[in-house]
Design an enzyme around this catalytic site. Structure first.
Site, PDB file in Angstrom:
ATOM      1  N   CYS A   1      58.865  60.321  21.844  1.00 28.66           N
ATOM      2  CA  CYS A   1      58.826  59.137  22.302  1.00 28.66           C
ATOM      3  C   CYS A   1      58.432  58.005  21.112  1.00 28.66           C
ATOM      4  O   CYS A   1      57.306  58.132  20.617  1.00 28.66           O
ATOM      5  CB  CYS A   1      57.426  59.136  23.215  1.00 28.66           C
ATOM      6  SG  CYS A   1      57.188  57.480  24.071  1.00 28.66           S
TER       7      CYS A   1
ATOM      8  N   CYS B   1      55.516  55.623  21.810  1.00 25.05           N
ATOM      9  CA  CYS B   1      54.341  55.880  21.715  1.00 25.05           C
ATOM     10  C   CYS B   1      53.656  56.382  20.267  1.00 25.05           C
ATOM     11  O   CYS B   1      52.647  56.126  20.251  1.00 25.05           O
ATOM     12  CB  CYS B   1      54.291  57.354  22.554  1.00 25.05           C
ATOM     13  SG  CYS B   1      54.774  57.450  24.133  1.00 25.05           S
ATOM     14  N   ASP B   2      54.570  56.859  19.700  1.00 23.05           N
ATOM     15  CA  ASP B   2      53.951  57.839  18.368  1.00 23.05           C
ATOM     16  C   ASP B   2      54.507  57.025  16.987  1.00 23.05           C
ATOM     17  O   ASP B   2      54.018  57.268  15.881  1.00 23.05           O
ATOM     18  CB  ASP B   2      54.636  58.985  18.447  1.00 23.05           C
ATOM     19  CG  ASP B   2      54.121  59.808  19.494  1.00 23.05           C
ATOM     20  OD1 ASP B   2      53.109  59.483  20.347  1.00 23.05           O
ATOM     21  OD2 ASP B   2      54.533  61.085  19.907  1.00 23.05           O
TER      22      ASP B   2
END
Lengths: 221, 326
Positions: B153, B156-157
């Site tokens: 993701c 997200c990351d």
């Protein structure tokens, strides 16, 4: 008063209308405000102005040291949520709960006000039977859509059992701490510094990890 | 500071009733993405008794940052669109379950949906709109290093790879989008593509090409992910020259598309070689009374607007089936 756009303000007001009892938001900042400390203070003040059922208390992390210690606050910006009797369940937000995390923040407020979805009996029994101190740290990034679910699960556990405390930590706001826990994927959920989960997991997986801690006889420092 | 508020998850939820395991529904919908939610609206409007089981409301749309090709919206945030879909479903009183996961289905005339938590839901017809999930590379080290350098993701990351050297596997839209997210923060991004060119939309490739810290390896595949407590090296192979080599990296984002969530219907309805449920132009599957819609099906092109349209069609087909059965 510019943190929330008009549209979001209206939505927040609407959501906060379903609060049952009062909730107190306790914020820790300091005189020369740290990165995001000012924004976090403005955030709690602004959100506090959107409902009569929300009380806001802002403390200085340095000069109000005793209060910070009472709430076991070790870094700022920090937010603790207390129920109508100002009882502390160990619900913490470290960093500004913006982005997707606004959802876990509102969720915690509503649940603490008494608006809770029922938990199935079997799971509730497992939660109530936990008799060791459990500290859950949920590292998130604010752009992560599935992080709020992990934060909400941890906070709900803290609400249901006084041995459990749970922190949301914005990994990008607390970089050295995130590096200490090697956070490169979120949500990363750390239990008593001993076990960790990566990704969103259902309540029973949280309980399975807590059970494993019991086997190891690990207690909180 | 942005606030991605999913306001509807807090409001009106009371209009959702819980699922009644003692009753036989007209239509049970599996999946809460655009196909499932649209099917729910069409089925409720017909007056059918409907239950909807969603593992994640919104499906992949809820994890999409911006959408620019759903008609009616020049630009809309993924969660906002999901909220609007859910709002339209909430207009009706529907039996709804979020979080429940389907283990299997049984077709004995009356269809049975077996959930992982042990519940069994009965229905005269089914609409399967269970969508897709991220595809894994399937190489050694991948599972071991998830969250330790292996990521899926990028929204997200990506921030955790600021100043680092990262690899993105995949040259389609999701791969190029991830590479753009990473190029903004990372020191160096290497895009690994198995074909001899990128297959993403031109508008995305142009954007990626505006960065100076991105390199490309074509006709290359990843064979192994190596590290100790963290990813350190990946073993790659050039498929034309059949040459293997190693590169040292801090992280690897795997963006090689999606696989259908069809395991639970295997053996009940026919699947194609990609594991997608084979449907005809009325969304009928190989089993009578079982319909399917959206990304889990063999319909070409996986798009929100197509999934929504297919969901509508599946609901209308299911309704027609129910009328003819009586």
């Amino acid at each position: 008063m510019a943190l929330f756009e008009e549209k979001i303000q209206q939505q927040l007001k609407e959501i906060l209308k379903s609060m049952k009892e009062e909730v107190t938001i306790v914020n820790f900042t300091q005189e020369i405000e740290c990165p995001m400390c000012r924004e976090t203070r403005l955030f709690v003040e602004e959100i506090g102005s959107l409902s009569e059922k929300l009380k806001v208390k802002v403390y200085n992390f340095v000069t109000d040291k005793e209060i910070a210690m009472r709430y076991k606050i070790d870094k700022i910006p920090a937010i603790a949520l207390l129920d109508k009797d100002e009882k502390d369940y160990g619900i913490r937000f470290y960093g500004l709960p913006g982005g997707y995390e606004i959802n876990s923040f509102l969720g915690a407020i509503l649940e603490l006000s008494g608006k809770r979805e029922p938990i199935p009996d079997e799971l509730m029994k497992r939660i109530k039977s936990i008799d060791r101190d459990i500290h859950i740290q949920v590292f998130v990034s604010l752009g992560c859509p599935h992080c709020p679910a992990a934060v909400s699960t941890a906070h709900r556990l803290a609400m249901e059992n006084e041995h459990i405390t749970a922190d949301m930590i914005d990994a990008n706001n607390f970089v050295p701490l995130s590096q200490k826990y090697n956070v490169t994927g979120v949500p990363k959920i750390v239990f008593n510094d001993k076990f960790e989960l990566i990704g969103a997991h259902p309540l029973n997986t949280f309980l399975d990890v807590i059970d494993r801690l019991k086997d190891y006889g690990i207690n909180i420092d | 500071m942005d606030f991605n508020l999913t306001s509807l998850s807090f409001l009106n939820e009371s209009k959702f009733n819980s699922i009644d395991t003692s009753k036989v529904y007209d239509i049970v919908i599996i999946g809460g993405g655009p196909a499932g939610l649209t099917a729910a609206v069409y089925a409720m409007r017909k007056g059918a008794s409907v239950a909807l089981i969603a593992k994640h409301a919104g499906g992949q749309v809820a994890e999409t940052s911006g959408i620019e090709n759903y008609m009616g919206y020049r630009y809309i945030n993924g969660l906002e669109l999901v909220d609007k879909f859910k709002d339209q479903v909430l207009h009706f009183t529907i039996d709804y379950d979020e979080g429940g996961e389907v283990e299997a289905i049984e077709d004995e005339g009356i269809k049975k949906v077996l959930l992982k938590d042990g519940r069994i839901i009965k229905s005269k017809s089914l609409i399967i709109a269970s969508g897709k999930r991220w595809r894994k590379l399937g190489v050694k080290g991948e599972d071991e290093f998830i969250g330790k350098g292996v990521a899926y993701c990028s929204i997200c990351d990506a921030p955790f790879f600021a100043g680092k050297k990262v690899v993105v596997v995949g040259g389609g839209n999701s791969g190029v989008e991830a590479a753009i997210d990473l190029a903004k923060v990372a020191k160096e991004v290497i895009v690994i593509q198995n074909l001899d060119k990128l297959t993403a939309d031109k508008i995305l490739i142009d954007k990626l090409n505006s960065f100076t810290n991105v390199n490309f390896l074509y006709k290359t595949v990843v064979r192994e992910i190596i590290g100790d407590s963290f990813v350190k090296t990946i073993l790659i192979e050039n498929t034309e020259l059949l040459q293997k080599s190693e590169i040292d990296v801090d992280g690897i984002f795997i963006e090689i598309g999606l696989v259908p969530n069809s395991d639970f219907v295997r053996g009940v309805v026919e699947l194609n070689s990609n594991g997608e449920i084979i449907v005809d132009c009325s969304c009928s599957t190989s089993a009578r009374g079982i319909f399917a819609a959206g990304d889990v099906t063999s319909v070409p092109f996986k798009q929100i607007i197509i999934a929504a349209g297919e969901g509508a069609k599946a609901a209308l087909s299911a309704w027609e089936y129910l009328l003819n059965e009586e």
